[in-house]
Design a protein around this motif. Structure first.
Motif, PDB file in Angstrom:
ATOM      1  N   TYR A  64       2.063  -3.933   5.362  1.00  0.00           N
ATOM      2  CA  TYR A  64       1.670  -2.521   5.317  1.00  0.00           C
ATOM      3  C   TYR A  64       0.629  -2.269   4.230  1.00  0.00           C
ATOM      4  O   TYR A  64      -0.372  -1.590   4.461  1.00  0.00           O
ATOM      5  CB  TYR A  64       2.899  -1.640   5.091  1.00  0.00           C
ATOM      6  CG  TYR A  64       2.562  -0.172   5.094  1.00  0.00           C
ATOM      7  CD1 TYR A  64       2.369   0.504   6.294  1.00  0.00           C
ATOM      8  CD2 TYR A  64       2.423   0.536   3.912  1.00  0.00           C
ATOM      9  CE1 TYR A  64       2.037   1.843   6.311  1.00  0.00           C
ATOM     10  CE2 TYR A  64       2.095   1.877   3.917  1.00  0.00           C
ATOM     11  CZ  TYR A  64       1.903   2.522   5.117  1.00  0.00           C
ATOM     12  OH  TYR A  64       1.564   3.844   5.142  1.00  0.00           O
ATOM     13  N   ARG A  90      -2.816  -3.615   5.185  1.00  0.00           N
ATOM     14  CA  ARG A  90      -3.542  -2.818   6.176  1.00  0.00           C
ATOM     15  C   ARG A  90      -3.830  -1.393   5.718  1.00  0.00           C
ATOM     16  O   ARG A  90      -4.808  -0.794   6.154  1.00  0.00           O
ATOM     17  CB  ARG A  90      -2.752  -2.782   7.484  1.00  0.00           C
ATOM     18  CG  ARG A  90      -2.710  -4.117   8.160  1.00  0.00           C
ATOM     19  CD  ARG A  90      -2.112  -4.018   9.520  1.00  0.00           C
ATOM     20  NE  ARG A  90      -2.130  -5.324  10.160  1.00  0.00           N
ATOM     21  CZ  ARG A  90      -1.415  -5.617  11.226  1.00  0.00           C
ATOM     22  NH1 ARG A  90      -0.648  -4.705  11.771  1.00  0.00           N
ATOM     23  NH2 ARG A  90      -1.478  -6.818  11.745  1.00  0.00           N
ATOM     24  N   HIS A  91      -2.962  -0.824   4.870  1.00  0.00           N
ATOM     25  CA  HIS A  91      -3.108   0.591   4.518  1.00  0.00           C
ATOM     26  C   HIS A  91      -3.196   0.843   3.020  1.00  0.00           C
ATOM     27  O   HIS A  91      -3.193   1.992   2.594  1.00  0.00           O
ATOM     28  CB  HIS A  91      -1.912   1.386   5.069  1.00  0.00           C
ATOM     29  CG  HIS A  91      -1.753   1.269   6.545  1.00  0.00           C
ATOM     30  ND1 HIS A  91      -2.557   1.941   7.437  1.00  0.00           N
ATOM     31  CD2 HIS A  91      -0.888   0.538   7.304  1.00  0.00           C
ATOM     32  CE1 HIS A  91      -2.194   1.641   8.675  1.00  0.00           C
ATOM     33  NE2 HIS A  91      -1.179   0.792   8.612  1.00  0.00           N
ATOM     34  N   HIS A 108      -5.555   0.671   0.959  1.00  0.00           N
ATOM     35  CA  HIS A 108      -6.790   1.291   0.500  1.00  0.00           C
ATOM     36  C   HIS A 108      -6.888   2.776   0.855  1.00  0.00           C
ATOM     37  O   HIS A 108      -7.704   3.490   0.292  1.00  0.00           O
ATOM     38  CB  HIS A 108      -7.987   0.558   1.115  1.00  0.00           C
ATOM     39  CG  HIS A 108      -7.994   0.619   2.607  1.00  0.00           C
ATOM     40  ND1 HIS A 108      -7.204  -0.233   3.355  1.00  0.00           N
ATOM     41  CD2 HIS A 108      -8.634   1.428   3.470  1.00  0.00           C
ATOM     42  CE1 HIS A 108      -7.379   0.059   4.644  1.00  0.00           C
ATOM     43  NE2 HIS A 108      -8.239   1.051   4.746  1.00  0.00           N
ATOM     44  N   SER A 109      -6.079   3.255   1.784  1.00  0.00           N
ATOM     45  CA  SER A 109      -6.192   4.651   2.224  1.00  0.00           C
ATOM     46  C   SER A 109      -5.519   5.592   1.230  1.00  0.00           C
ATOM     47  O   SER A 109      -4.530   5.253   0.586  1.00  0.00           O
ATOM     48  CB  SER A 109      -5.607   4.827   3.620  1.00  0.00           C
ATOM     49  OG  SER A 109      -4.350   4.232   3.716  1.00  0.00           O
ATOM     50  N   MET A 110      -6.071   6.777   1.117  1.00  0.00           N
ATOM     51  CA  MET A 110      -5.551   7.800   0.215  1.00  0.00           C
ATOM     52  C   MET A 110      -4.517   8.658   0.954  1.00  0.00           C
ATOM     53  O   MET A 110      -4.727   9.016   2.118  1.00  0.00           O
ATOM     54  CB  MET A 110      -6.689   8.701  -0.274  1.00  0.00           C
ATOM     55  CG  MET A 110      -7.732   7.973  -1.101  1.00  0.00           C
ATOM     56  SD  MET A 110      -7.088   7.373  -2.653  1.00  0.00           S
ATOM     57  CE  MET A 110      -6.845   8.892  -3.516  1.00  0.00           C
ATOM     58  N   ALA A 111      -3.452   8.989   0.267  1.00  0.00           N
ATOM     59  CA  ALA A 111      -2.405   9.820   0.861  1.00  0.00           C
ATOM     60  C   ALA A 111      -2.833  11.278   0.839  1.00  0.00           C
ATOM     61  O   ALA A 111      -3.368  11.768  -0.148  1.00  0.00           O
ATOM     62  CB  ALA A 111      -1.108   9.647   0.103  1.00  0.00           C
ATOM     63  N   ASP A 112      -2.603  11.980   1.949  1.00  0.00           N
ATOM     64  CA  ASP A 112      -2.892  13.407   2.030  1.00  0.00           C
ATOM     65  C   ASP A 112      -1.560  14.142   1.961  1.00  0.00           C
ATOM     66  O   ASP A 112      -0.811  14.188   2.928  1.00  0.00           O
ATOM     67  CB  ASP A 112      -3.615  13.718   3.342  1.00  0.00           C
ATOM     68  CG  ASP A 112      -3.973  15.190   3.464  1.00  0.00           C
ATOM     69  OD1 ASP A 112      -3.902  15.914   2.441  1.00  0.00           O
ATOM     70  OD2 ASP A 112      -4.314  15.613   4.576  1.00  0.00           O
ATOM     71  N   LYS A 160       3.382  14.290   7.748  1.00  0.00           N
ATOM     72  CA  LYS A 160       3.240  13.556   9.005  1.00  0.00           C
ATOM     73  C   LYS A 160       4.577  13.083   9.559  1.00  0.00           C
ATOM     74  O   LYS A 160       4.712  12.861  10.744  1.00  0.00           O
ATOM     75  CB  LYS A 160       2.298  12.373   8.808  1.00  0.00           C
ATOM     76  CG  LYS A 160       0.895  12.813   8.472  1.00  0.00           C
ATOM     77  CD  LYS A 160      -0.014  11.638   8.292  1.00  0.00           C
ATOM     78  CE  LYS A 160      -1.395  12.131   7.881  1.00  0.00           C
ATOM     79  NZ  LYS A 160      -2.293  11.061   7.555  1.00  0.00           N
TER      80      LYS A 160
END
Length: 126
Positions: A35, A38-39, A41-45, A50
């Motif tokens: 996880y 794959r994820h 680098h993404s920023m949490a909103d 969700k």
């Protein structure tokens, strides 16, 4: 051949618990690595909730997620294994009581298993 003793059953049950926790921990760790790979680098909103992805809400979705190496599905499988560990312990206890021919504890253990399975199938807890 020596007779199977109560202490032997306690050792088996102890190993079942240790092994269950170790396997679930390993599965969750492996899923976490996938996880984050794959994820990570993404920023949490945090402005939008969700919730749990739809594919994690069914056994088929989890199995398909594991086959396709989706980290969240692998983590979910590890958590399910961790939850199943004490249930397996109760099953091994019942087997031990059958071997010892301790009918009172066989009945009590089967009653506990029945309560667990009814709670799982009905969706009610406590």
């Amino acid at each position: 051949m020596s007779k199977f003793k109560d202490t032997d059953m306690q050792v088996v049950i102890g190993w079942v618990l240790r092994l269950g926790v170790f396997i679930s921990m390993t599965v969750v760790f492996f899923g976490g690595i996938i996880y984050l790979y794959r994820h990570g680098h993404s920023m949490a909103d945090h402005h939008v909730f969700k919730g749990i992805p739809v594919f994690l809400q069914s056994a088929d979705g989890i199995v398909n997620g594991i086959i396709t190496l989706r980290g969240q599905a692998i983590i979910q499988a590890g958590i399910i294994l961790l939850i199943a560990t004490p249930i397996v312990r109760v099953i091994f206890s019942a087997i031990g009581f059958v071997v010892e021919k301790d009918y009172l504890y066989i009945g009590i253990t089967l009653l506990v298993l029945l309560i667990i399975f009814i709670s799982m199938l009905s969706g009610h807890a406590g």
